[in-house]
Design a protein around this motif. Structure first.
Motif, short mmCIF file in Angstrom:
data_model
loop_
_atom_site.label_atom_id
_atom_site.label_comp_id
_atom_site.label_asym_id
_atom_site.label_seq_id
_atom_site.Cartn_x
_atom_site.Cartn_y
_atom_site.Cartn_z
N UNK A 108 -1.13 3.22 -3.87
CA UNK A 108 -1.12 2.12 -4.83
C UNK A 108 -2.34 1.21 -4.62
N UNK A 109 -2.75 0.47 -5.65
CA UNK A 109 -3.91 -0.44 -5.51
C UNK A 109 -3.53 -1.74 -4.81
N UNK A 110 -3.32 -1.66 -3.50
CA UNK A 110 -2.81 -2.81 -2.73
C UNK A 110 -3.85 -3.41 -1.80
N UNK A 111 -5.01 -2.78 -1.71
CA UNK A 111 -5.87 -3.07 -0.57
C UNK A 111 -6.71 -4.34 -0.68
N UNK A 112 -6.78 -4.94 -1.87
CA UNK A 112 -7.48 -6.23 -1.94
C UNK A 112 -6.77 -7.28 -1.09
N UNK A 113 -5.46 -7.09 -0.89
CA UNK A 113 -4.70 -8.04 -0.07
C UNK A 113 -5.09 -7.98 1.41
N UNK A 114 -5.77 -6.90 1.80
CA UNK A 114 -6.12 -6.73 3.21
C UNK A 114 -7.59 -7.07 3.50
N UNK A 115 -8.31 -7.57 2.48
CA UNK A 115 -9.74 -7.80 2.69
C UNK A 115 -10.03 -9.04 3.51
N UNK A 116 -9.05 -9.92 3.66
CA UNK A 116 -9.25 -11.09 4.51
C UNK A 116 -7.93 -11.54 5.11
N UNK A 117 -8.02 -12.32 6.17
CA UNK A 117 -6.86 -12.88 6.87
C UNK A 117 -5.91 -11.81 7.42
N UNK A 118 -6.46 -10.68 7.81
CA UNK A 118 -5.69 -9.66 8.51
C UNK A 118 -4.91 -8.73 7.60
N UNK A 119 -4.47 -7.62 8.19
CA UNK A 119 -3.69 -6.62 7.47
C UNK A 119 -2.19 -6.74 7.75
N UNK A 120 -1.82 -7.52 8.75
CA UNK A 120 -0.42 -7.61 9.15
C UNK A 120 0.12 -9.02 8.93
N UNK A 121 1.44 -9.11 8.81
CA UNK A 121 2.09 -10.41 8.65
C UNK A 121 2.17 -10.89 7.22
N UNK A 122 1.82 -10.02 6.25
CA UNK A 122 1.88 -10.38 4.83
C UNK A 122 3.10 -9.70 4.23
N UNK A 123 4.10 -10.48 3.91
CA UNK A 123 5.43 -9.94 3.63
C UNK A 123 5.50 -9.06 2.39
N UNK A 124 4.55 -9.13 1.48
CA UNK A 124 4.64 -8.32 0.26
C UNK A 124 4.05 -6.92 0.43
N UNK A 125 3.60 -6.58 1.64
CA UNK A 125 3.11 -5.24 1.91
C UNK A 125 4.23 -4.42 2.56
N UNK A 126 4.34 -3.15 2.18
CA UNK A 126 5.52 -2.36 2.56
C UNK A 126 5.68 -2.18 4.06
N UNK A 127 4.57 -2.17 4.80
CA UNK A 127 4.73 -1.98 6.24
C UNK A 127 5.34 -3.20 6.93
N UNK A 128 5.52 -4.29 6.20
CA UNK A 128 6.20 -5.47 6.74
C UNK A 128 7.69 -5.50 6.41
N UNK A 129 8.17 -4.52 5.63
CA UNK A 129 9.56 -4.53 5.18
C UNK A 129 10.53 -4.25 6.33
N UNK A 130 11.64 -4.98 6.32
CA UNK A 130 12.68 -4.76 7.31
C UNK A 130 13.69 -3.75 6.76
N UNK A 131 14.00 -2.72 7.54
CA UNK A 131 14.96 -1.70 7.13
C UNK A 131 16.04 -1.56 8.20
N UNK A 132 17.14 -0.96 7.83
CA UNK A 132 18.24 -0.74 8.76
C UNK A 132 18.04 0.61 9.46
N UNK A 133 17.79 0.56 10.76
CA UNK A 133 17.57 1.80 11.52
C UNK A 133 18.88 2.36 12.06
N UNK A 134 19.99 1.71 11.82
CA UNK A 134 21.27 2.11 12.42
C UNK A 134 22.08 3.01 11.51
N UNK A 135 21.52 3.29 10.33
CA UNK A 135 22.22 4.18 9.42
C UNK A 135 21.83 5.63 9.64
#
Length: 242
Positions: free
Chosen positions: A215-242
């Motif tokens: 997806x065209x998501x990468x403009x969000x990573x051009x500054x202020x880091x790639x992590x800690x931005x809640x609207x990016x999928x790698x920041x999503x919380x999922x249930x690992x106990x299922x």
């Protein structure tokens, strides 16, 4: 996110804001921030040093710049409870900074991963994220491990988690997977690794599909880091106990 790098990002955003909104109209686009934090038994004790270097127009004095950056950038951004009389402020410590950007330096396509992730808080690989597509595992793999480590903590399997993975060219599956919870784990680390392997497809294509990296998501990573931005999928919380 580590407190120091999170605060450095906030200072960088404020530095851009005072330039774009003409609060400090003499500020130019090139700049950098760094925050050194002192810890006591993994708890934040104080901020030791705040470094800001910013490009500026030729007509401003260094003394005026230092006073303005302190007042308009640092004082409105940094929580005062972490500042004490020994906190050091390094504002343009090398002196005047008139010529900046690609005219003054090169290497713009390979911003260091340590800047884009956790600062000096965590171990990291070489290479760079920016400029690479998601088939390159030093980008997509790091995103996936951020997601997994964050969820190991969110699912209360550990309070702290660092994961290392390695791949070989031409081999789909990772050739190694290592986890370190720094003795904060609530279940054995071997069990956590089993959960990871059962829950996630760690092949490059599996990661691309899971995190929707085409997806065209990468403009969000051009500054202020790639992590800690809640609207990016790698920041999503999922249930690992299922």
């Amino acid at each position: 996110m580590p407190f120091g790098v999170m605060l450095a990002h906030k200072l960088a955003k404020r530095l851009a804001q005072v330039r774009k909104e003409n609060i400090l109209p003499y500020i130019r686009p090139d700049g950098k921030t760094q925050v050194t934090v002192e810890y006591n038994k993994n708890k934040i004790k104080r901020i030791d040093t705040i470094l800001i270097s910013t490009q500026h127009t030729e007509n401003i004095s260094l003394e005026q710049l230092k006073a303005d950056i302190k007042k308009q950038v640092i004082d409105v951004t940094v929580p005062k409870q972490y500042i004490d009389k020994n906190t050091k402020y390094l504002i343009n410590p090398t002196g005047r900074f008139v010529i900046g950007g690609p005219l003054a330096d090169t290497g713009l396509t390979g911003r260091k991963i340590i800047v884009d992730t956790y600062g000096g808080y965590a171990r990291h690989g070489g290479g760079a994220f920016s400029g690479k597509d998601a088939t390159k595992v030093d980008r997509s793999g790091a995103y996936m491990l951020r997601h997994i480590a964050k969820n190991i903590v969110a699912n209360k399997y550990a309070k702290k988690c660092e994961i290392q993975i390695s791949y070989a060219i031409g081999v789909k599956e990772p050739i190694s997977l290592y986890i370190n919870t720094f003795n904060t784990n609530t279940i054995p680390e071997e069990e956590i690794i089993k959960i990871i392997k059962n829950k996630f497809d760690l092949t490059p294509q599996g990661i691309i599909t899971y995190l929707e990296l085409k997806r065209p998501i990468y403009t969000q990573t051009t500054n202020y880091g790639h992590f800690g931005k809640e609207n990016l999928l790698w920041e999503k919380i999922v249930n690992l106990k299922q």
